[in-house]
Design an enzyme around this catalytic site. Structure first.
Site, PDB file in Angstrom:
ATOM      1  N   TYR A 150      28.805  -0.783  11.069  1.00 45.82           N
ATOM      2  CA  TYR A 150      29.159  -1.311  12.389  1.00 45.82           C
ATOM      3  C   TYR A 150      30.303  -0.504  13.004  1.00 45.82           C
ATOM      4  O   TYR A 150      30.949   0.241  12.301  1.00 45.82           O
ATOM      5  CB  TYR A 150      29.581  -2.778  12.271  1.00 45.82           C
ATOM      6  N   GLU A 173      24.162  -1.143   6.195  1.00 47.77           N
ATOM      7  CA  GLU A 173      24.636  -2.098   7.193  1.00 47.77           C
ATOM      8  C   GLU A 173      26.006  -1.608   7.656  1.00 47.77           C
ATOM      9  O   GLU A 173      27.012  -1.795   6.958  1.00 47.77           O
ATOM     10  CB  GLU A 173      24.744  -3.488   6.569  1.00 47.77           C
ATOM     11  N   TYR A 207      28.959 -12.437  10.379  1.00 55.09           N
ATOM     12  CA  TYR A 207      29.759 -12.060   9.200  1.00 55.09           C
ATOM     13  C   TYR A 207      28.879 -12.080   7.957  1.00 55.09           C
ATOM     14  O   TYR A 207      28.094 -13.017   7.758  1.00 55.09           O
ATOM     15  CB  TYR A 207      30.927 -13.039   9.002  1.00 55.09           C
ATOM     16  N   SER A 208      29.065 -11.069   7.111  1.00 59.81           N
ATOM     17  CA  SER A 208      28.357 -11.059   5.833  1.00 59.81           C
ATOM     18  C   SER A 208      28.947 -12.121   4.930  1.00 59.81           C
ATOM     19  O   SER A 208      30.158 -12.368   4.961  1.00 59.81           O
ATOM     20  CB  SER A 208      28.524  -9.707   5.132  1.00 59.81           C
ATOM     21  N   CYS A 243      27.711  -0.557   3.126  1.00 58.86           N
ATOM     22  CA  CYS A 243      28.178  -1.493   4.151  1.00 58.86           C
ATOM     23  C   CYS A 243      29.603  -1.138   4.555  1.00 58.86           C
ATOM     24  O   CYS A 243      30.465  -0.937   3.698  1.00 58.86           O
ATOM     25  CB  CYS A 243      28.112  -2.926   3.621  1.00 58.86           C
TER      26      CYS A 243
END
Ligand code: A2P
Length: 408
Positions: A408, A406, A198-199, A366
């Site tokens: 996902y 970043e 987790y960021s 992100c």
């Protein structure tokens, strides 16, 4: 006459004990040599060409492992998928000089791979991060200091702001770094769950300044990418935590998605959903440092299904307009056309063009994987509109650590 030397290989392997299964290496590999199952990420020795493109983006360093083996005895993909730890280096029965000669200079210099869209180095003025202070073998126990929902109660998007306190144990972080959570219990094979990454959503001096704590932005996963119902192990565990609960944490991770610290540096932040976590950290850092030199522009493009499903909508609206320039993009507002962050960026092409030309601008993206290509396309179009040749600028942004992705 000498007998022919057996072919020796410096085999590229991933350490399953450190890997946090973030998929970065698999996405980065230009020759599809990296694959995974529910247990491990592994490298196919018959495909890996030692280009090293996967090594810098790996947040943990688990990718940077090598074993000298006879090529005929290279560890197969199937074998690697069963590993819980890396095998020890084997004795090959060849002397060191022979090995060196046989292995040859296989590992190439790391090129600036065209297959990688984002930077693999931090901006020049970023602070130095600590990484891997805690691993699977020695996690740190944090305590939940708070757990609050940050999306409207009436919506399907159940996103939480979770504060973890480390007490008197060190857990130094920089904005843009991430950590790993070890969910309790075991998976379907009876093995401990893998860590989930987790960021971090808080700045370096803590969610609460001066306290040794960090915050995370976690969306409860209830469906997979195809919309089929699933129960996300770590996200449900985290979203259900109560104040005072202990949590096993590893990390911190990440040495490139970091913010510049020099005066006059500008941040262009582009995110969807929980991809807002690192943007919140950077924004809050700049807010706390207002008037202390780091006074560049902040521009935020933030996408969500609806305003009610956008994490931190209220607090964002309270930020001064002369401090941060925010454009929202809502894709599912009833009665309004679908709007993505890319659309919002196109509307701001004039300002983005100026920022693209400025060597003090850093770009951060992100969120959902799908937006990466769209955002790069907008940046290219904006560059063209401003008479900038995109290909060399893109390379320059990567080389100078000014374009970070970043997804996902
Ligand atoms: P959509 O309504 O098409 O799903 P999520 O809530 O799933 O995390 O998504 C956050 C936001 O990102 C949503 O508005 C979603 O729109 C949007 N989104 C989905 N795909 C893309 C894409 N390829 N580029 C930009 N935004 C996207």
């Amino acid at each position: 006459m000498n007998a022919p030397l057996p072919e020796v290989l410096k085999q590229h392997l991933i350490d399953p004990e450190i890997c946090i299964r973030c998929n970065t290496c698999e996405e980065t590999c230009p020759v599809d040599a990296i694959t995974h199952d529910s247990n491990n990420y592994v490298v196919d020795a018959s495909k890996c060409n030692f280009c090293m493109a996967c090594v810098p983006p790996c947040p943990t360093g688990s990718i940077d492992n090598w074993r000298t083996v006879l090529r005929l005895e290279a560890y197969s993909v199937e074998e690697q998928l069963t590993w819980n730890e890396l095998p020890a280096e084997k004795a090959l029965g060849l002397n060191v000089e022979t090995l060196a000669e046989a292995a040859g200079p296989q590992v190439q210099e790391s090129p600036l791979s065209d297959a990688v869209n984002g930077a693999q180095v931090p901006p020049w003025s970023a602070s130095h991060p600590y990484v891997n202070l805690y691993t699977h073998k020695n996690p740190v126990t944090a305590t939940v200091a708070g757990n609050y929902r940050v999306t409207d109660a009436g919506t399907d998007s159940d996103t939480h702001h979770i504060v973890l306190d480390f007490g008197n144990l060190p857990f130094p972080v920089l904005e843009g770094q991430s950590l790993g959570i070890l969910p309790p219990g075991v998976d379907a094979n009876g093995r401990p769950h893998h860590a989930r990454q987790y960021s971090i959503a808080s700045p370096r001096d803590g969610e609460r300044p001066g306290y040794n704590n960090v915050s995370l932005t976690v969306k409860r996963v209830t469906a997979d990418y195809q919309g089929r119902p699933v129960r996300g192990v770590a996200s449900n565990y985290l979203c259900d935590l109560k104040k005072g609960d202990p949590v096993q944490v590893i990390g911190p991770f990440g040495a490139t998605f970091l913010m510049p610290n020099h005066a006059g540096s500008h941040l262009v932040m582009i995110c969807t959903g929980t991809g807002s976590a690192p943007m919140r950290a950077m924004t809050e850092r700049r807010r706390r440092r207002r008037g202390q030199g780091e006074s560049g522009k902040l521009m935020l493009f933030f996408g969500a299904r609806t305003q009610q499903e956008l994490p931190y909508f209220g607090p964002l609206m309270n930020l001064p307009k002369d401090f941060i320039d925010i454009s929202f993009a809502f894709s599912r507002t009833p009665g309004l056309p679908k709007r993505y962050v890319q659309d919002a960026m196109r509307e701001r092409a004039a300002d983005l063009g100026k920022l693209l030309k400025d060597p003090n601008t850093c770009f951060y993206v992100c969120g959902l994987k799908g937006m990466e290509a769209g955002v790069l396309e907008v940046l290219r179009d904006v560059a063209v509109q401003h008479d900038i040749d995109w290909a060399p600028l893109h390379q320059q942004l990567k080389r100078e650590g000014r374009l970070h992705l970043e997804t996902y």
